[in-house]
Every structure is written in structure tokens, then in C-alpha cells.
Design an enzyme around this catalytic site. Structure first.
Site, short mmCIF file in Angstrom:
data_model
loop_
_atom_site.label_atom_id
_atom_site.label_comp_id
_atom_site.label_asym_id
_atom_site.label_seq_id
_atom_site.Cartn_x
_atom_site.Cartn_y
_atom_site.Cartn_z
CE LYS A 59 -7.03 -1.12 7.50
NZ LYS A 59 -7.74 -1.86 8.55
CG ASP A 108 -7.93 -10.67 12.29
OD1 ASP A 108 -7.35 -11.75 12.51
OD2 ASP A 108 -7.48 -9.80 11.52
N GLY A 118 1.31 -2.55 1.38
CA GLY A 118 1.02 -3.92 1.00
C GLY A 118 0.40 -3.96 -0.38
N GLY A 119 -0.02 -5.13 -0.80
CA GLY A 119 -0.58 -5.29 -2.13
C GLY A 119 -1.89 -4.55 -2.34
CG MET A 120 -5.11 -5.97 -0.88
SD MET A 120 -5.38 -6.28 -2.64
CE MET A 120 -6.97 -5.56 -2.87
#
Length: 177
Positions: A57, A149, A37-39
Site C-alpha cells: 500500500k 471505518d 488513486g489520487g494519493m
């Protein structure tokens, strides 16, 4: 004896060992990209001593301070936070370009993936998933942690039918805050 598990390595015509299946990240070998992903990115890799796959991660250091704080908060909360229905966290470290958390690899799918494939779950399956998710939340709450979440993508089901809650990235911990 000791040599009952021999590893055979085929040599190339030049007599060199072939390249590993994936790259090395920290002390974790054979890292293979699962998602990006972007991060940051998620890799599956081999743990050097546990003889099992793990998930790495990774958060790119050039990311925003908000994501860095979220990542560090999750690592702080999850270290030593062990329950049968929560994904185990083994380690965290920093490389020159990334923060990295090392977690249990759950061979299976998320509830979101299960719902995409089947649309509906039978009552018994749904109740088992709910029961085990509530057990994980009860454990977290008893330690002052609120997940914040809960969604189908953050509830994993192993191929053996184990339910595991993951992604405590925006959790609230009374002991940390």
C-alpha cells in the site's frame, strides 16, 4: 535433496532472461498494480523470504499532510497487531517518492464486492461474517484501538472463507494519540 525445486527460465534468442512479470519495489519483486488513486497505489508483489504474495500500500509523498499522518498512524498501530481476523502487516518503509506498508495478501473479495454480486447474503453467512468481524474489533478494542471505518469494503473474505478486517487508516489508538 536441496535442488528439488528448480526454476526454469526460458532464454530469448539473444540469450538474455525475459523481463520479470512486474517491477521491484524495495525488496519486493514482481509488483503488479491492483488499484490506483489520487494519493497512491496498491500493488501485489512477492515477499523475498516468506514465499507468499503480499500487498504493498503506497502513498505518494506529494500527498497532503493529513494523508501522510493517517498513513503513518496506520503503520504505527498495525505493526505487531496480529489476530486471525485482521489483515497482517509485515513491514513499512519509505522510498524516494512514497511511503509503503506491506500487508498480507487476501486472495478473495470484500463484503462490498460480495454484496454487489449477490445483493443479499443468507443468514448463516451474514452471521459468520459478523461474528469474525466482532472478534477482530474485540481484539482491537482490548488494545485501545477503535477502527472508526467499519464498512463492507474494509471486511475481506478469503477464498478459504476467512474473514479479515483491514484499513485502520483513521483508527484511534489511545497509546498513539
Amino acid at each position: 535433496g536441496k535442488n528439488t525445486r528448480k526454476t526454469q527460465v526460458k532464454k530469448t534468442s539473444a540469450g538474455k532472461k525475459p523481463a520479470a512479470a512486474g517491477k521491484k519495489i524495495g525488496k519486493y519483486r514482481n509488483a503488479v498494480l491492483l488499484a490506483k488513486g489520487g494519493m497512491g497505489a496498491i500493488y501485489k508483489a512477492d515477499h523475498p523470504t516468506l514465499d507468499q504474495p503480499v500487498v504493498l500500500k503506497m502513498l505518494t509523498l506529494t500527498g497532503s499532510d493529513q494523508f501522510t499522518q493517517r498513513f503513518q498512524r496506520e503503520a504505527t498501530i498495525m505493526m505487531g497487531f496480529q489476530h486471525v481476523n485482521i489483515v497482517n502487516y509485515f513491514d513499512h518503509f519509505k522510498t524516494s517518492r512514497s511511503y509503503c506498508m506491506v500487508m498480507e495478501y487476501v486472495d478473495g473479495c470484500s463484503v462490498a464486492q460480495l454484496l454487489e454480486k449477490h445483493r443479499y447474503l443468507d443468514d448463516e453467512t451474514a452471521l459468520l461474517i459478523l461474528r469474525d468481524t466482532l472478534r477482530a474489533l474485540d481484539f482491537a478494542h482490548s488494545r485501545g484501538v477503535v477502527h472508526r471505518d467499519i464498512k463492507p469494503a474494509n471486511i475481506l473474505i478469503s477464498s478459504a472463507g476467512e474473514v479479515k478486517l483491514t484499513d485502520f487508516g483513521i483508527a484511534h489508538d489511545q497509546g498513539v494519540d
